[in-house]
Design a protein around this motif. Structure first.
Motif, PDB file in Angstrom:
ATOM      1  N   GLU A  11      -0.521   4.241  -2.087  1.00 28.77           N
ATOM      2  CA  GLU A  11      -1.712   4.858  -1.494  1.00 28.77           C
ATOM      3  C   GLU A  11      -1.360   5.640  -0.239  1.00 28.77           C
ATOM      4  O   GLU A  11      -1.911   6.725  -0.006  1.00 28.77           O
ATOM      5  CB  GLU A  11      -2.741   3.776  -1.163  1.00 28.77           C
ATOM      6  N   ILE A  12      -0.457   5.101   0.582  1.00 29.11           N
ATOM      7  CA  ILE A  12      -0.048   5.796   1.802  1.00 29.11           C
ATOM      8  C   ILE A  12       0.619   7.119   1.459  1.00 29.11           C
ATOM      9  O   ILE A  12       0.359   8.149   2.083  1.00 29.11           O
ATOM     10  CB  ILE A  12       0.901   4.905   2.636  1.00 29.11           C
ATOM     11  N   ARG A  13       1.469   7.084   0.436  1.00 27.67           N
ATOM     12  CA  ARG A  13       2.146   8.312   0.019  1.00 27.67           C
ATOM     13  C   ARG A  13       1.139   9.340  -0.481  1.00 27.67           C
ATOM     14  O   ARG A  13       1.234  10.536  -0.163  1.00 27.67           O
ATOM     15  CB  ARG A  13       3.168   7.987  -1.072  1.00 27.67           C
ATOM     16  N   ARG A  14       0.171   8.888  -1.276  1.00 29.99           N
ATOM     17  CA  ARG A  14      -0.860   9.799  -1.783  1.00 29.99           C
ATOM     18  C   ARG A  14      -1.677  10.391  -0.644  1.00 29.99           C
ATOM     19  O   ARG A  14      -1.970  11.584  -0.622  1.00 29.99           O
ATOM     20  CB  ARG A  14      -1.786   9.050  -2.750  1.00 29.99           C
ATOM     21  N   TYR A  15      -2.025   9.541   0.308  1.00 33.70           N
ATOM     22  CA  TYR A  15      -2.839   9.991   1.444  1.00 33.70           C
ATOM     23  C   TYR A  15      -2.094  11.034   2.266  1.00 33.70           C
ATOM     24  O   TYR A  15      -2.665  12.066   2.652  1.00 33.70           O
ATOM     25  CB  TYR A  15      -3.207   8.795   2.311  1.00 33.70           C
ATOM     26  N   LEU A  16      -0.818  10.785   2.541  1.00 33.26           N
ATOM     27  CA  LEU A  16      -0.031  11.744   3.320  1.00 33.26           C
ATOM     28  C   LEU A  16       0.118  13.064   2.570  1.00 33.26           C
ATOM     29  O   LEU A  16       0.106  14.142   3.175  1.00 33.26           O
ATOM     30  CB  LEU A  16       1.353  11.152   3.626  1.00 33.26           C
ATOM     31  N   ARG A  17       0.249  12.980   1.242  1.00 29.86           N
ATOM     32  CA  ARG A  17       0.373  14.195   0.442  1.00 29.86           C
ATOM     33  C   ARG A  17      -0.914  15.016   0.505  1.00 29.86           C
ATOM     34  O   ARG A  17      -0.869  16.254   0.548  1.00 29.86           O
ATOM     35  CB  ARG A  17       0.707  13.825  -1.003  1.00 29.86           C
ATOM     36  N   GLU A  18      -2.055  14.340   0.516  1.00 28.74           N
ATOM     37  CA  GLU A  18      -3.338  15.041   0.567  1.00 28.74           C
ATOM     38  C   GLU A  18      -3.559  15.737   1.906  1.00 28.74           C
ATOM     39  O   GLU A  18      -4.338  16.690   1.998  1.00 28.74           O
ATOM     40  CB  GLU A  18      -4.477  14.063   0.300  1.00 28.74           C
ATOM     41  N   LEU A  19      -2.900  15.258   2.960  1.00 25.69           N
ATOM     42  CA  LEU A  19      -3.051  15.873   4.271  1.00 25.69           C
ATOM     43  C   LEU A  19      -2.372  17.240   4.363  1.00 25.69           C
ATOM     44  O   LEU A  19      -2.683  18.037   5.244  1.00 25.69           O
ATOM     45  CB  LEU A  19      -2.470  14.953   5.355  1.00 25.69           C
ATOM     46  N   ASN A  22       0.819  -1.219   0.000  1.00 27.07           N
ATOM     47  CA  ASN A  22       0.000   0.000   0.000  1.00 27.07           C
ATOM     48  C   ASN A  22       0.850   1.266   0.000  1.00 27.07           C
ATOM     49  O   ASN A  22       0.345   2.351   0.337  1.00 27.07           O
ATOM     50  CB  ASN A  22      -0.917   0.015   1.233  1.00 27.07           C
TER      51      ASN A  22
END
Length: 334
Positions: A156-164, A153
């Motif tokens: 996805e984890i990288r994308r999620y952290l970027r969105e934060l 994952n």
């Protein structure tokens, strides 16, 4: 009514958080090392993902680590008694050597008091490790599952952290993350993994040159890893002592060959040949932070703190450096 509902939900949330923490706490060491290893293998995972996909890449890496863990478990079962006996014997030998060099009476008394407290504690710890293999199996399973989960994952984890990250602060945050990532790369790949490699090479060398038995060689490898984390000491201390023992016992050729082996493959040559290739030029590791992090981490978190402490301290230093650099850049623009 609304306040009552909020209070009820707050209590439910607190209970759930408490239960979750109670379940996670025993697994913290495995989760931490799983995250560290997943990060270390992330470049390999990305290359493999392009050929076999993220899922099968993570399964392949987890399987390779599983084989390694099983191998370590087999070696531990076969040699644990010898390793623990050697560790205890070497500790006793160190104290006997200290008493033989003619220290001042006050210093010798302090050392004896320390020995009286240390050896029973060491016996207790060594005995606890003897019965910790079932726990090792469970922790290894948690470690593998969590590592595989992070790898599969990772995108996805990288994308999620970027969105934060807030849009207006994205440039600042990305610069900070870039600097911290370089430091983390240096710590995990060139510091942790290289030192573990040195320990394995030193263990093999002690066996190849017949310096000691398998248990003693494993202890020597562990000490090499430990001293490699400490500025000024490094892993050369172990091969230098082993080579001196061989020469003292009349094995001059073996002693010279072991010294060359240790110099080239353990320390200091790898620190000037391999390590610079693994560290980005912009990454800077503070040796004082490494030492203080080891001590503070071990005191705060136990054995996992020996690795976690230096990572936390150096990341803090990296964060401060990047923050100062960005502030200077903003002032120059203004």
């Amino acid at each position: 009514m609304k306040r009552t509902n909020v209070a009820v939900w707050a209590v439910v949330a607190l209970v759930v958080l408490y239960l979750a923490w109670a379940m996670i706490r025993p697994m913290l060491s495995a989760l931490f090392f799983g995250a560290v290893v997943a990060y270390a293998f992330l470049p390999v995972h990305r290359r493999l993902s392009g050929k076999v996909g993220e899922f099968w890449s993570s399964i392949l890496l987890a399987s390779l680590l599983l084989i390694s863990i099983v191998g370590v478990a087999i070696v531990a079962v076969m040699t644990l008694s010898d390793v623990l006996s050697s560790a205890y014997a070497y500790t006793t030998d160190v104290f006997e050597w200290l008493y033989s060099i003619g220290l001042p009476v006050s210093v010798e008394t302090s050392i004896k008091n320390f020995q009286v407290q240390l050896l029973p504690l060491l016996q207790e710890r060594l005995l606890s490790y003897t019965f910790s293999l079932p726990g090792y199996v469970i922790q290894s399973l948690v470690f593998l599952v969590f590592m595989q989960y992070l790898l599969v994952n990772s995108s996805e984890i990288r994308r999620y952290l970027r969105e934060l990250i807030p849009t207006e602060e994205r440039e600042l945050a990305e610069d900070l993350v870039s600097g911290i990532t370089k430091t983390l790369d240096a710590l995990v790949r060139s510091w942790l993994l290289l030192n573990l490699f040195k320990g394995l090479v030193m263990t093999a060398g002690l066996i190849i040159f017949d310096v000691t038995d398998t248990g003693g060689a494993i202890v020597g490898g562990l000490l090499t890893v430990f001293f490699s984390f400490i500025p000024l000491f490094e892993g050369w201390m172990i091969w230098a002592i082993a080579a001196w023992v061989l020469v003292r016992d009349g094995f001059l050729l073996k002693g010279v060959l072991l010294a060359v082996y240790g110099f080239v493959l353990v320390s200091p040559l790898p620190d000037y040949t391999i390590r610079p290739r693994l560290v980005a030029k912009e990454a800077r590791l503070d040796s004082t932070m490494v030492l203080l992090g080891m001590i503070g981490g071990a005191m705060a978190f136990g054995i996992k703190g020996i690795i976690a402490g230096p990572i936390i301290f150096n990341l803090l230093a990296s964060l401060v450096r990047e923050w100062k650099r960005l502030n200077r850049r903003r002032r120059s623009k203004g």
